[in-house]
Design an enzyme around this catalytic site. Structure first.
Site: not given
Length: 346
Positions: A93, A254
């Protein structure tokens, strides 16, 4: 206190997305690599219990992640980590890498050097190099060199309740289904968050049923983890909304999703090596996204993305398990978690 287990968490967010970092009390996670640790966390009942302990009520909530700091297994890494979310442990991530870097430097676990500190993070998807801009004891900005990202398949056609949708399948540290948002009649704005995540959860289930995916060299990384809706703002910035189980929107732009999207942009000839652009989230926060290099993965063309954003610490807590608590294994209710609450793995 009669606590059976305690863990210390540092509260951090990256451009609005919460990524708590477990800095104390993390148990030993079996595995000779971080990928093997990821597989254990997702398959062993003890690993699932740990995820439930940290991510479900009464200690956790559907918003954000908990990052387990682990001893690195790679000789170049300063630290390793695995991302825990309510559904499962995840491999990589961008926002959480920014949170972990910020936590390591501002807590003193890794020595901060000004004006720049380089931290190498070991994830289940590979090494992520974090270049942190530091001043007066603060980590002001982190630029990540992400793992190689590639297209799995462009222009996949899926029959849905919105009609026939076209989407891209791509990898940016985890697998994504990338959907141009106007195909479902919505825009990426805060007031559409509930409708976007409902659509994302429905599409994720359909995509995984129709198009199973596995990383060609990391078998522990498989399946589409998220659906990311995308658009372009009037100023040319990419606008994104990654939808996450059990039904929420990523508050940040993101990092892994933008890495996957970058691979599709390169495949279509819309970006070239050296390009940098802005990606904006559903709340308006921003990452800078760059294409720093080209490579290949198992014979597939791949890009090396950079993701730049800011992390902020905002608290610290100790979470604990009372061995006599009948709700100690965690729970979720549909009033907060949505209709998927009864489907939480483990």
């Amino acid at each position: 206190m009669r606590w059976k287990r305690t863990m210390q968490l540092l509260d951090v967010h990256a451009e609005g997305e919460i990524g708590k970092v477990a800095i104390g009390g993390v148990p030993k996670i079996p595995g000779a690599s971080t990928a093997e640790r990821l597989a254990w966390l997702n398959s062993d009942p003890k690993g699932q219990d740990l995820r439930r302990f940290l991510c479900l009520e009464p200690r956790g909530n559907p918003i954000g992640s908990v990052n387990l700091l682990l001893p690195p297994t790679h000789p170049e890494a300063d630290a390793a980590f695995v991302i825990l979310q309510p559904d499962q442990a995840h491999a990589s991530s961008g926002s959480n890498s920014i949170c972990v870097t910020t936590a390591l430097l501002e807590s003193g676990m890794v020595e901060m050097r000004e004006p720049e500190t380089i931290v190498t993070l070991e994830t289940a998807a590979g090494l992520v190099k974090a270049r942190a801009t530091c001043r007066e004891g603060r980590c002001e900005r982190v630029e990540l060199t992400m793992v190689p990202s590639f297209v799995e398949q462009l222009d996949v056609v899926l029959d849905t309740r919105w009609g026939s949708l076209t989407l891209d399948l791509a990898y940016g540290g985890v697998f994504y289904a990338l959907v141009d948002v106007r195909q479902i009649g919505l825009t990426i704005e805060k007031h559409n968050a509930a409708a976007l995540v409902a659509a994302g959860m429905e599409l994720k289930a359909q995509v995984n049923a129709a198009y199973p995916v596995v990383h060609p060299t990391i078998p522990a990384v498989s399946g589409v983890a998220y659906v990311m809706f995308r658009d372009v703002d009037p100023d040319g910035a990419v606008r994104t909304c990654t939808t996450m189980w059990p039904g929420r929107a990523d508050r940040s732009p993101c990092g892994t999703g933008n890495s996957a999207n970058l691979a599709t942009l390169f495949a279509r000839g819309k970006v070239k090596e050296g390009d940098v652009f802005t990606s904006r989230s559903i709340i308006g926060s921003e990452f800078r996204v760059g294409l720093s290099g080209l490579t290949e993965i198992a014979g597939r063309a791949a890009v090396i993305p950079t993701i730049s954003g800011r992390g902020f610490t905002f608290g610290q807590q100790t979470v604990a398990l009372d061995p006599f608590d009948p709700l100690g294994s965690g729970f979720a209710m549909t009033d907060v978690w949505g209709p998927s609450a009864g489907e939480i793995p483990g």
